[in-house]
Design a protein around this motif. Sequence first.
Motif, mmCIF file in Angstrom:
data_model
loop_
_atom_site.group_PDB
_atom_site.id
_atom_site.type_symbol
_atom_site.label_atom_id
_atom_site.label_comp_id
_atom_site.label_asym_id
_atom_site.label_seq_id
_atom_site.Cartn_x
_atom_site.Cartn_y
_atom_site.Cartn_z
ATOM 1 N N ARG B 11 7.121 -20.532 22.420
ATOM 2 C CA ARG B 11 8.438 -21.089 22.726
ATOM 3 C C ARG B 11 8.547 -22.445 22.066
ATOM 4 N NH1 ARG B 11 9.757 -21.723 28.904
ATOM 5 N NH2 ARG B 11 11.777 -22.256 28.052
ATOM 6 N N ASP B 36 3.161 -19.022 24.190
ATOM 7 C CA ASP B 36 3.814 -19.043 25.490
ATOM 8 C C ASP B 36 2.879 -18.483 26.556
ATOM 9 O OD1 ASP B 36 5.930 -19.688 27.077
ATOM 10 O OD2 ASP B 36 6.793 -17.682 26.984
ATOM 11 N N ASP B 71 12.390 -22.844 21.993
ATOM 12 C CA ASP B 71 13.269 -21.677 22.060
ATOM 13 C C ASP B 71 14.248 -21.631 20.887
ATOM 14 O OD1 ASP B 71 12.067 -20.890 24.416
ATOM 15 O OD2 ASP B 71 13.465 -22.052 25.654
ATOM 16 N N TYR B 78 18.650 -30.972 22.309
ATOM 17 C CA TYR B 78 18.768 -30.705 23.747
ATOM 18 C C TYR B 78 19.390 -31.893 24.464
ATOM 19 C CZ TYR B 78 16.063 -26.409 23.785
ATOM 20 O OH TYR B 78 15.646 -25.122 23.601
ATOM 21 N N GLN B 82 18.210 -31.705 30.634
ATOM 22 C CA GLN B 82 17.875 -30.287 30.561
ATOM 23 C C GLN B 82 16.455 -30.129 30.015
ATOM 24 O OE1 GLN B 82 20.167 -28.186 27.692
ATOM 25 N NE2 GLN B 82 19.314 -26.202 28.231
ATOM 26 N N ARG B 85 13.809 -30.916 32.472
ATOM 27 C CA ARG B 85 13.534 -29.881 33.470
ATOM 28 C C ARG B 85 12.704 -28.748 32.879
ATOM 29 N NH1 ARG B 85 19.003 -31.232 35.412
ATOM 30 N NH2 ARG B 85 19.858 -29.713 33.972
ATOM 31 N N THR B 86 12.447 -28.823 31.563
ATOM 32 C CA THR B 86 11.656 -27.788 30.906
ATOM 33 C C THR B 86 10.269 -28.298 30.527
ATOM 34 O OG1 THR B 86 13.745 -27.039 29.961
ATOM 35 C CG2 THR B 86 11.745 -26.046 29.093
ATOM 36 N N THR B 166 8.243 -28.282 35.876
ATOM 37 C CA THR B 166 8.681 -27.783 34.575
ATOM 38 C C THR B 166 7.851 -26.564 34.187
ATOM 39 O OG1 THR B 166 7.111 -29.307 33.570
ATOM 40 C CG2 THR B 166 9.387 -30.040 33.742
ATOM 41 N N PRO B 167 8.442 -25.600 33.497
ATOM 42 C CA PRO B 167 7.664 -24.435 33.059
ATOM 43 C C PRO B 167 6.612 -24.791 32.000
ATOM 44 C CG PRO B 167 9.951 -24.279 32.317
ATOM 45 C CD PRO B 167 9.871 -25.434 33.253
ATOM 46 N N ARG B 198 2.994 -20.872 34.143
ATOM 47 C CA ARG B 198 3.362 -22.069 33.388
ATOM 48 C C ARG B 198 2.517 -22.175 32.126
ATOM 49 N NH1 ARG B 198 4.857 -26.976 37.089
ATOM 50 N NH2 ARG B 198 4.744 -25.985 39.135
#
Lengths: 327, 267
Positions: B11, B36, B71, B78, B82, B85-86, B166-167, B198
């Motif tokens: 990703r 990922d 992504d 970005y 946002q 949060r990733t 966050t992921p 994660r």
Amino acid sequence: MRFDLRGLAVSAVLLLLIAVAGAVSLSSGKFPIPPADVMRALLGGADENIRMVVTEWRLPRLLLACLLGGALGLSGAIFQSLTRNPLGSPDIIGFSAGSYTGALIVILLFSGGYYQTAGGALAGGIATAACVYLLAYRRGAQGFRLIVIGIGMSAMLGAFNAWMVRQADLPAAMSAAIWGAGSLNGLSFEQVFPVVAMLVFITPILGALSRPLRQLELGDDAARTSGINATRLRLMLMILGVALTALATAAAGPISFISLAAPQIARRVTRKAGVDLIPSALMGALLLAVADWVAQHAFGVQLPVGVMTVSIGGFYFLWLLIREARR
Amino acid sequence: MTELKVTGPARLCVENATLRYDERIISRDLSVAIPDGSFTIIVGPNASGKSTLLRALARVLAPSAGAVVLDGKALAQYQSKQLARTLGLLPQASIAPDGITVADLVARGRYPHQSLFRQWSCADEAAVEAALAATGTTRLSARPVDELSGGQRQRVWVAMVLAQQTPILLLDEPTTYLDIAHQIELLDLCQDLNAKGRTVVAVLHDLNHACRYATHIIAMKDGAVVAQGAPKDIVTEQLVENVFGLPCLIIPDPVAGTPLIVPKGRG
Ligand SMILES: Nc1ncnc2c1ncn2[C@@H]1O[C@H](COP(=O)(O)OP(=O)(O)O)[C@@H](O)[C@H]1O
Ligand SMILES: [Mg+2]
């Protein structure tokens, strides 16, 4: 942040103390007026003479003490947070001295009036801040560099200001010196309105920036990963902080100590980490209102409030320096 | 076992990026992909550009050429909250405001999930509690951070990043200051987080820990990637000699079967 009961309580108590200080200040003076009459005068009643003394002589001065004290407290809070240092306040890092230089140039060279002097103070403060910022800049202005360079700049400007006053002819020098002592004497509603207008413009922006400001205290990398543009935020906060100091300097001349001490005293009382804007503003308002009352009434003669604050501030500054040096 | 975990295509990747501090170029034409769902560990000698790479992955440092892509979209495009949060970053150095308590510091990790009008919610409270529990710092929550030991403090900073939920997690030397038991505990925690989906990227100094825990290793030297892949496939005596200049033997780890580096030293 989570619901902060202690912070709210502290703010409420500070508001109450400001109200008490205000009541005392409105009722004392050459013509003592009982608090009940003060109240009536404020509401538009009471005898016409009393109403004039309260609302036209004493009220604008009290309002200015609170508003400018609040502005100085906010400005101090912003810079102490940005520099992460209790010494990093605008009166220490040269912005007040710079505002005075700007005002002096206008008074002495152009014999400017009130508004021109205020404009000169604003320009001087901003120019000094820009110089200090650029000199301290190395991939972002670092807190400690900013303070050391600011103190140096402050000393240089102080010497330059003294030289300017000595060069001037007597009447001009007198008026410059009076302005330079920092005083609320003779201010009226005419000076209140521009201050209110500026504050109405500045405080909502500051309110919106207060959470990012707290996040910036974690360091630039941590702030950036929480989604903050650290460089832009710091620049905006510096502009607002300089504007607040310049606003006070323009209206009343340089008044030191309030922006240095208010945020720190507020912090001790709220026992919160970092610098908190609202209690700092309220503490600044209270300090300046009380200091101005003492300067007016405690010594038999009316002293400029700047003389009061600078002498208390000297001791506080010494104590702070000793404490920082021990760490 | 961890090796069996499925890792997908990247990703997050760095594409032909130049990373620099003003005039000083650290990495030129750097390309790195973070698989990922992987537990990727970056190793390399001091000053080889590991932190610089991690900072670029977190958009703290913008590449002067090339791009970091998440992504399919460059990080620069970005919206910052946002992105926050990733991607979460544990920087190598952070500052705790004077007198802040553990709970308040960890709560600041929730910043990207809040706004001026939505300040503190039950989800925030739950995330902070979970982060404190995961790092074993619940008991410390009312203590001022200044009064903690280095190891306790490090775990609190990790808790702050965890609270960000966050992921993708980027951790710069998360085990510094920790005693050996807490190092393993933290790496186990990372492994658990990774198992729950994660993507974890960490800079580590201990090669044996890296070999034991990583699903993917990136070895760096002088700002360039020298090797990347599963520890079993890439960690060889030549690689360690080449990257660290350290003559060594490699034997299978008696516990996990992963490569175990034994320095030859002076005998
Ligand atoms: N803020 C900075 N300004 C200038 N040079 C830096 C900065 N941070 C790191 N460097 C330089 O970049 C190189 C790589 O540093 P870094 O990525 O921190 O290495 P590592 O994390 O692998 O030890 C080093 O030579 C270091 O001196
Ligand atoms: Mg590093």
